[in-house]
Write a protein that holds these residues in place. Sequence first.
Motif, short mmCIF file in Angstrom:
data_model
loop_
_atom_site.label_atom_id
_atom_site.label_comp_id
_atom_site.label_asym_id
_atom_site.label_seq_id
_atom_site.Cartn_x
_atom_site.Cartn_y
_atom_site.Cartn_z
N VAL A 227 -81.21 28.12 42.88
CA VAL A 227 -82.64 28.34 43.17
C VAL A 227 -83.37 28.83 41.93
CG1 VAL A 227 -84.28 29.63 44.59
CG2 VAL A 227 -82.15 28.80 45.61
N THR A 228 -82.73 29.72 41.19
CA THR A 228 -83.35 30.23 39.96
C THR A 228 -83.48 29.13 38.92
OG1 THR A 228 -82.36 32.40 40.42
CG2 THR A 228 -83.22 32.03 38.20
N ILE A 229 -82.48 28.27 38.80
CA ILE A 229 -82.57 27.13 37.88
C ILE A 229 -83.73 26.23 38.28
CG2 ILE A 229 -81.40 25.01 37.14
CD1 ILE A 229 -78.76 26.57 37.29
N GLN A 230 -83.91 26.00 39.58
CA GLN A 230 -85.01 25.18 40.07
C GLN A 230 -86.37 25.81 39.76
OE1 GLN A 230 -83.94 24.91 44.18
NE2 GLN A 230 -82.39 23.34 43.85
N ALA A 231 -86.40 27.14 39.63
CA ALA A 231 -87.66 27.83 39.33
C ALA A 231 -88.02 27.81 37.85
CB ALA A 231 -87.56 29.29 39.82
N LEU A 232 -87.07 27.50 36.99
CA LEU A 232 -87.29 27.60 35.54
C LEU A 232 -88.43 26.72 35.02
CD1 LEU A 232 -83.66 27.89 34.11
CD2 LEU A 232 -85.44 29.65 34.13
N PRO A 233 -88.59 25.46 35.48
CA PRO A 233 -89.71 24.66 34.95
C PRO A 233 -91.06 25.32 35.19
CG PRO A 233 -88.12 23.23 36.03
CD PRO A 233 -87.70 24.64 36.34
N GLY A 330 -88.21 46.76 43.36
CA GLY A 330 -88.02 45.39 42.95
C GLY A 330 -88.74 44.40 43.83
N TRP A 331 -88.57 43.13 43.50
CA TRP A 331 -89.21 42.03 44.21
C TRP A 331 -88.26 41.45 45.25
CZ3 TRP A 331 -90.72 43.70 39.61
CH2 TRP A 331 -92.08 43.62 39.26
N ARG A 332 -88.74 41.20 46.47
CA ARG A 332 -87.94 40.61 47.53
C ARG A 332 -88.63 39.33 47.99
NH1 ARG A 332 -86.93 44.02 52.24
NH2 ARG A 332 -84.95 42.89 52.35
N VAL A 333 -87.93 38.21 47.92
CA VAL A 333 -88.53 36.92 48.25
C VAL A 333 -87.58 36.13 49.15
CG1 VAL A 333 -89.71 36.87 46.01
CG2 VAL A 333 -87.50 35.71 46.27
N PRO A 334 -88.07 35.13 49.87
CA PRO A 334 -87.19 34.27 50.66
C PRO A 334 -86.12 33.66 49.75
CG PRO A 334 -89.47 33.87 51.27
CD PRO A 334 -89.49 34.77 50.06
N HIS A 335 -84.87 33.77 50.16
CA HIS A 335 -83.77 33.56 49.21
C HIS A 335 -83.57 32.11 48.79
CE1 HIS A 335 -81.47 32.36 52.74
NE2 HIS A 335 -80.53 31.92 51.94
N ARG A 336 -84.11 31.12 49.49
CA ARG A 336 -83.96 29.72 49.06
C ARG A 336 -85.30 29.12 48.64
NH1 ARG A 336 -79.29 28.71 47.35
NH2 ARG A 336 -79.75 26.47 47.50
N ASP A 337 -86.27 29.95 48.30
CA ASP A 337 -87.61 29.50 47.97
C ASP A 337 -87.82 29.58 46.46
OD1 ASP A 337 -90.35 29.12 47.63
OD2 ASP A 337 -90.87 30.20 49.47
N ALA A 340 -91.31 30.80 45.27
CA ALA A 340 -91.49 32.26 45.37
C ALA A 340 -90.73 32.97 44.26
CB ALA A 340 -91.03 32.75 46.74
N VAL A 341 -89.55 32.46 43.92
CA VAL A 341 -88.77 33.03 42.83
C VAL A 341 -89.53 32.89 41.51
CG1 VAL A 341 -86.68 32.76 41.44
CG2 VAL A 341 -86.53 32.73 43.94
N ALA A 342 -90.15 31.75 41.29
CA ALA A 342 -90.90 31.52 40.06
C ALA A 342 -92.06 32.49 39.93
CB ALA A 342 -91.39 30.07 40.01
#
Length: 391
Positions: A227-233, A330-337, A340-342
Amino acid sequence: MRSTTNYLFCFLEIFSSEGGIQSYVRDILKAYVSLTAAANSPPQAQVLLLRDSPDCKNPYQSKNIKFYYLKTDRPWLGRLKFATILLSCLVQKRPQRVFCGHINLAPLIQTLCRPLGIPYTILTYGKEVWEPLAPKYQTAMRQADSIWTISRYTRDSLRDSFAARTCQINNLNPEKFPIVPCTVDGNIFTIGPKSQHLLKQYNLINAKILITVARLRSTDIYKGVDVTIQALPQIAKTFPNVKYLVIGRGDDRSRLAQLAADLGVAERVIFAGFVATENLAAHYRLADACVMPSQEGFGIVYLEALACGVPVLAGDADGSADPLQDGKLGWRVPHRDSAAVAVACIEMLKGKDKRCDRDFLREQTLARFSFESLCQSLEEIFQASDTPKNG
């Protein structure tokens, strides 16, 4: 804790592999040793280890604690040895209490302890008890004298499950579910400058650095590295110099590397592999933010990062609410979103929020999750369990 106390601890493993459960259990043992060290006549304890071997490095070896290493080449033989030695300890030592270190061991411990009238406590962590359990595990938990939980989320999940199974909504004894949280060593995980050596080693000079410390197993996709990799762009649009340092090993690494390549961010993702505990703090200090949008029973990683003064991101529906103190730290976000991670990562990298104040993060974390606080919690629980119950 009374000097006559005799406890029996049963674990799957402590030393042969890394992970949050293993780290937590080691802290429990360390706290037990600390609590009993000052006694004139230290209590005795036996520790059964199903998957550890005698060549494992054991810093808790003591004349007052006997360790049984039961790993074999044939798993069925190890389980047989475990059951045999467990029964022998129960009959010969008559422990005051048995601590069951994993739900997988609970049916055997329940079967052997109940006829002998020996109370047992089950330690629980997260996912292994969040889902509906088979009847034999339900029975073992129902007949346990107490069930330790690692976080409020796991405790509440268990209590709700008990209420649903027993049709008891208001009659569940809260003392059956004490919370024994994780801890962090504030002497190891400290605030400090970024290591120039490591920055050069990973080609991170002048980069904005995200970090994740997690197992990279295909069975642990919930850790959220993908998910974090998907947020990188999206993050790179605001921070063109962003890079993502992934610490951990496992069979899912090739899939994650291919995902990074497919998204055009392969040069931004650095897979560091396994890093020994003694070197972790220096790696956390490289980071501008620690990112693990996961589903954790607690999340020791968050404590380690926070103690190093690193802002953190976690999932919003799990035990991470405790180390993040309900979002205060810290930040809490939906874990597969990934979107939101970005958004959260961009805020963290900007560093303008109170939750990016390194001294504040460390101070608040150590105030609640130091080793001393764990020892205090355990001493209170041990004293309560040592007190004979009327009726």
